[in-house]
Design a protein around this motif. Structure first.
Motif, PDB file in Angstrom:
ATOM      1  N   GLY A  87     -36.688  -7.245  67.208  1.00 24.78           N
ATOM      2  CA  GLY A  87     -38.113  -7.550  67.227  1.00 24.78           C
ATOM      3  C   GLY A  87     -38.855  -6.979  66.039  1.00 24.78           C
ATOM      4  N   ALA A  88     -38.137  -6.327  65.126  1.00 25.77           N
ATOM      5  CA  ALA A  88     -38.771  -5.753  63.938  1.00 25.77           C
ATOM      6  C   ALA A  88     -39.293  -6.838  63.003  1.00 25.77           C
ATOM      7  CB  ALA A  88     -37.781  -4.848  63.195  1.00 25.77           C
ATOM      8  N   ASP A  89     -38.743  -8.049  63.097  1.00 27.01           N
ATOM      9  CA  ASP A  89     -39.211  -9.141  62.235  1.00 27.01           C
ATOM     10  C   ASP A  89     -40.661  -9.500  62.531  1.00 27.01           C
ATOM     11  OD1 ASP A  89     -38.464 -10.080  64.771  1.00 27.01           O
ATOM     12  OD2 ASP A  89     -38.040 -12.110  63.999  1.00 27.01           O
ATOM     13  N   LEU A  90     -41.043  -9.457  63.817  1.00 25.40           N
ATOM     14  CA  LEU A  90     -42.419  -9.764  64.195  1.00 25.40           C
ATOM     15  C   LEU A  90     -43.373  -8.676  63.710  1.00 25.40           C
ATOM     16  CD1 LEU A  90     -41.853 -11.073  67.834  1.00 25.40           C
ATOM     17  CD2 LEU A  90     -42.034 -12.386  65.708  1.00 25.40           C
ATOM     18  N   ILE A  91     -42.890  -7.442  63.699  1.00 22.50           N
ATOM     19  CA  ILE A  91     -43.711  -6.343  63.182  1.00 22.50           C
ATOM     20  C   ILE A  91     -43.909  -6.505  61.686  1.00 22.50           C
ATOM     21  CG2 ILE A  91     -43.848  -3.840  62.873  1.00 22.50           C
ATOM     22  CD1 ILE A  91     -42.103  -3.576  65.395  1.00 22.50           C
ATOM     23  N   ALA A  92     -42.839  -6.861  60.986  1.00 22.79           N
ATOM     24  CA  ALA A  92     -42.912  -7.022  59.529  1.00 22.79           C
ATOM     25  C   ALA A  92     -43.916  -8.106  59.141  1.00 22.79           C
ATOM     26  CB  ALA A  92     -41.535  -7.349  58.963  1.00 22.79           C
ATOM     27  N   LYS A  97     -47.267  -6.353  53.082  1.00 28.78           N
ATOM     28  CA  LYS A  97     -46.269  -6.900  52.170  1.00 28.78           C
ATOM     29  C   LYS A  97     -44.955  -7.198  52.891  1.00 28.78           C
ATOM     30  CE  LYS A  97     -48.133  -4.478  48.118  1.00 28.78           C
ATOM     31  NZ  LYS A  97     -47.817  -3.520  47.011  1.00 28.78           N
ATOM     32  N   GLY A  98     -45.030  -7.437  54.193  1.00 30.32           N
ATOM     33  CA  GLY A  98     -43.818  -7.736  54.936  1.00 30.32           C
ATOM     34  C   GLY A  98     -42.824  -6.592  54.875  1.00 30.32           C
ATOM     35  N   PHE A  99     -41.551  -6.919  54.674  1.00 32.49           N
ATOM     36  CA  PHE A  99     -40.514  -5.887  54.621  1.00 32.49           C
ATOM     37  C   PHE A  99     -40.626  -5.009  53.378  1.00 32.49           C
ATOM     38  CE2 PHE A  99     -38.199  -8.665  57.651  1.00 32.49           C
ATOM     39  CZ  PHE A  99     -37.933  -7.703  58.613  1.00 32.49           C
ATOM     40  N   ASP A 100     -41.437  -5.402  52.417  1.00 31.66           N
ATOM     41  CA  ASP A 100     -41.620  -4.589  51.210  1.00 31.66           C
ATOM     42  C   ASP A 100     -42.787  -3.621  51.341  1.00 31.66           C
ATOM     43  OD1 ASP A 100     -39.487  -5.772  49.794  1.00 31.66           O
ATOM     44  OD2 ASP A 100     -40.748  -7.511  49.322  1.00 31.66           O
ATOM     45  N   THR A 101     -43.377  -3.540  52.537  1.00 32.66           N
ATOM     46  CA  THR A 101     -44.469  -2.593  52.789  1.00 32.66           C
ATOM     47  C   THR A 101     -43.928  -1.182  52.891  1.00 32.66           C
ATOM     48  OG1 THR A 101     -45.695  -4.290  54.017  1.00 32.66           O
ATOM     49  CG2 THR A 101     -46.352  -1.995  54.356  1.00 32.66           C
ATOM     50  N   PHE A 107     -48.856   7.823  51.148  1.00 32.64           N
ATOM     51  CA  PHE A 107     -48.945   7.070  49.898  1.00 32.64           C
ATOM     52  C   PHE A 107     -50.050   6.024  49.990  1.00 32.64           C
ATOM     53  CE2 PHE A 107     -44.364   8.255  50.140  1.00 32.64           C
ATOM     54  CZ  PHE A 107     -44.364   9.126  49.052  1.00 32.64           C
ATOM     55  N   ARG A 108     -50.741   5.789  48.895  1.00 30.42           N
ATOM     56  CA  ARG A 108     -51.823   4.817  48.845  1.00 30.42           C
ATOM     57  C   ARG A 108     -51.283   3.410  49.117  1.00 30.42           C
ATOM     58  NH1 ARG A 108     -55.322   4.935  43.544  1.00 30.42           N
ATOM     59  NH2 ARG A 108     -55.805   6.985  44.471  1.00 30.42           N
ATOM     60  N   GLY A 109     -51.981   2.687  49.967  1.00 32.89           N
ATOM     61  CA  GLY A 109     -51.596   1.318  50.278  1.00 32.89           C
ATOM     62  C   GLY A 109     -50.462   1.193  51.280  1.00 32.89           C
ATOM     63  N   ALA A 110     -49.992   2.303  51.815  1.00 35.19           N
ATOM     64  CA  ALA A 110     -48.876   2.261  52.766  1.00 35.19           C
ATOM     65  C   ALA A 110     -49.389   2.021  54.185  1.00 35.19           C
ATOM     66  CB  ALA A 110     -48.090   3.561  52.703  1.00 35.19           C
ATOM     67  N   SER A 111     -48.475   1.700  55.081  1.00 37.71           N
ATOM     68  CA  SER A 111     -48.807   1.468  56.482  1.00 37.71           C
ATOM     69  C   SER A 111     -48.025   2.430  57.369  1.00 37.71           C
ATOM     70  CB  SER A 111     -48.475   0.019  56.885  1.00 37.71           C
ATOM     71  OG  SER A 111     -49.235  -0.900  56.136  1.00 37.71           O
ATOM     72  N   GLU A 112     -48.477   2.564  58.607  1.00 38.00           N
ATOM     73  CA  GLU A 112     -47.788   3.407  59.577  1.00 38.00           C
ATOM     74  C   GLU A 112     -47.508   2.578  60.816  1.00 38.00           C
ATOM     75  OE1 GLU A 112     -45.631   5.456  60.651  1.00 38.00           O
ATOM     76  OE2 GLU A 112     -46.624   7.180  59.723  1.00 38.00           O
TER      77      GLU A 112
END
Length: 237
Positions: A87-92, A97-101, A107-112
């Motif tokens: 189910g990680a694909d739905l999270i991405a 930036k999808g899987f490149d997030t 870090f600036r621009g990062a997600s949690e």
């Protein structure tokens, strides 16, 4: 699917470390396909083991790297299959930036991610690693009951003709569907069998199962792992 059951200090973690080659036995013999672990190439043993625990590694790298880190030589197709399985694909899809997030708020621009989302990335990493033995240690502690049931279903689905799942958990709702259950007590094996045979035996496993069952009610969610709301839970009939 093999489940290890027992109270804290019963020896579950020690046994898992022996199976994974992290510790070597002081006496006796433990073998992989007839090869004694004391004589085996430990790197080959490590290559065949994957670990999924309650403390999911939260690497400060991209979502892609958080899955691929366990097997960097695999392919993009393996990543897609692993992410879809957990189910990680739905999270991405929800990440900027999808899987490149980048998954690190420092870090600036990062997600949690939330605890439940990290759990899905941990499961994807275990699937992606494609190990012969997956050790799953208390994997659902961060999940609500509904998500816990779905997670156990996916974990059991990792087992096939070439892959075993060793499940260590206190959640009896997940243990009951194991093919074989080993009950440990004070460092010794005291019972073994499947859920039904161990319940019928009326021993330590049955006592632990019924004790946990008393924490659940007969109303909405009874028997599904949803705690009884309001007052003490009635004893099952």
């Amino acid at each position: 699917v093999v489940a290890l059951v027992g109270e804290n200090g019963s020896g579950k973690s020690t046994l898992v470390k022996l199976l994974a080659g992290l510790h070597l036995p002081d006496s006796g013999r433990l073998a992989w396909d007839g090869v004694d672990v004391a004589e085996a190439d430990r790197e080959q043993i490590f290559d065949r083991v994957s670990l999924l625990t309650q403390d999911f590694e939260r690497w400060p790298v991209t979502a892609r790297a958080n899955i691929e880190i366990g097997r960097p030589d695999a392919t993009d197709g393996d990543l897609t299959a692993a992410a879809r399985y957990s189910g990680a694909d739905l999270i991405a899809e929800t990440l900027p930036k999808g899987f490149d997030t980048l998954l690190a708020r420092v870090f600036r621009g990062a997600s949690e991610l939330s605890g439940g989302q990290w759990q899905k990335f941990g499961l994807a990493r275990a699937h992606y690693r494609d190990a012969r033995m997956i050790v799953v240690d208390e994997p659902t502690s961060a999940l609500d009951p509904g998500a816990e049931i779905a997670a156990f279903d996916r974990i059991r689905g990792l087992a096939d003709e070439r892959r075993a799942v060793v499940l260590v958990t206190h959640r009896m709702s997940g243990v009951r569907y194991a093919d074989l259950i080993y009950v440990l007590h004070e460092g010794r094996l005291v019972e073994q069998g499947d859920h039904e045979s161990l319940l019928a035996a009326g021993g330590r496993y049955a006592s632990m199962f019924h004790m946990q069952a008393e924490q659940y009610g007969h109303g909405e969610g009874a028997g599904t792992g949803v705690p009884h709301q309001g007052g003490s839970a009635p004893k099952p009939t």
